[in-house]
Design a protein around this motif. Structure first.
Motif: not given
Length: 323
Positions: A6-14, A74-80, A85-95
């Motif tokens: 699995a990979a975890i992909v997180i999108l961030t901005k500020n 998000r497509n970029l994140g999955v591609h690389v 499996f690829v999991a997504f979080l936003t930068h304000d979502a804390e496990p």
């Protein structure tokens, strides 16, 4: 064969300072296999990228703000991601705990036809009692249905019942996981809103399964101001009409009636004590948020009747894509 399970992909901005807690939980995940962490930043100016560069276990990708797109990035994140499996979080979502990722993957592994999994959200401790109640009730509702769903559960109902279709395509990339082999056939749409639910609809209509993982929980909540709630509701309604054909509160007179009813309810509603003590301030803010929600939905459903400059000012999405 993929290098990681699995990979975890997180999108961030500020994303500072809250990102520190998110990354601490992400990097502490306990799994019986290795996983990778990828963060895609789109032009932060608050120290986010400097902080991320200090984390050796994180693969940081930086893109210009103008290249950002909810589906495209998000497509970029999955591609690389070199993962099954690829999991997504936003930068304000804390496990919430260290089993979050393992729980998502375990649910997906139940059936190779499961294309996507979404997890539960609970409110941060600082959230208002109403926000805590809303999130609890929303995700409790999924427990009244099978945890794994497909169009084949009731094909006739899928064709005729809008509410049932909404249930089947509900999906949130604040806390989700997809099977990369399915994504290679059905990537995210390049849209400005609801890329997650549009993708979920595509997998459901292609015959795949979607699952809910109630134990894969994140803290994620917002107590919106009147104006932010209005703008978010405007975008939601405008884009749900555009992409799904749903019209949320389209009739002004009925919308006014709903506003009055919901505002009054804010002062009468009793909440479970576990969500905290409800103050007068909470009730006033709740009433304002409910009015803003319905007003935004009505404006969004009738956006084509508004002057272009007003639609642009109302839209949070427009501001995001201009940033």
């Amino acid at each position: 064969m993929a290098k990681y399970r699995a990979a975890i992909v997180i999108l961030t901005k500020n994303a500072m300072p809250g990102l520190r807690n998110v990354m601490s939980k992400v990097l502490a995940q306990q799994t019986p296999w290795n996983y990778e962490v990828i963060v895609i930043d789109s032009g932060s100016s608050d120290g986010t990228t400097a902080y991320l560069r200090e984390l050796n276990a994180v693969r940081l990708i930086e893109i210009p703000p103008e290249d950002f797109g909810h589906g495209r990035t998000r497509n970029l994140g999955v591609h690389v991601a070199d993962a099954d499996f690829v999991a997504f979080l936003t930068h304000d979502a804390e496990p919430v705990n260290t089993d979050w990722l393992a729980d998502l993957v375990a649910v997906a592994e139940q059936d190779e036809r499961i294309a996507g999994v979404f997890g539960r959200h609970i409110a941060y401790d600082s959230a208002s009692p109403f926000t805590k109640n809303d999130l609890h009730q929303h995700f409790e509702g999924f427990l009244r249905h099978p945890l794994i769903v497909s169009r084949d559960l009731d094909t006739a109902r899928y064709e005729t019942d809008q509410g049932w279709r909404q249930l089947l395509h509900f999906y949130s990339d604040n806390n989700s996981l997809l099977r990369k082999s399915v994504w290679q056939i059905l990537p995210y749409p390049d849209v400005e809103f609801a890329e997650d639910q549009l993708w979920a609809r595509s997998i459901i209509e292609a015959g795949y399964l979607k699952a809910y993982a109630p134990n894969a929980t994140v803290y994620h909540s917002h107590d919106y101001s009147f104006l932010d709630q209005l703008r978010r509701a405007f975008d939601e309604s405008r884009n749900f009409k555009k992409y799904f054909g749903y019209r949320l509160s389209p009739h002004p007179l009925k919308a006014l009636e709903s506003m009055a009813k919901l505002a009054l309810q804010a002062f009468r509603q009793n909440l479970d004590s576990r969500f905290g003590t409800v103050t007068i301030k909470d009730r006033v803010e709740r009433a304002a948020q409910r009015v803003a929600l319905v007003a935004g939905h009505c404006l969004g459903a009738n956006h084509e009747k508004l002057p272009v400059f007003l639609s642009t000012r109302l839209s949070l999405d427009s501001r995001l894509f201009r940033a």
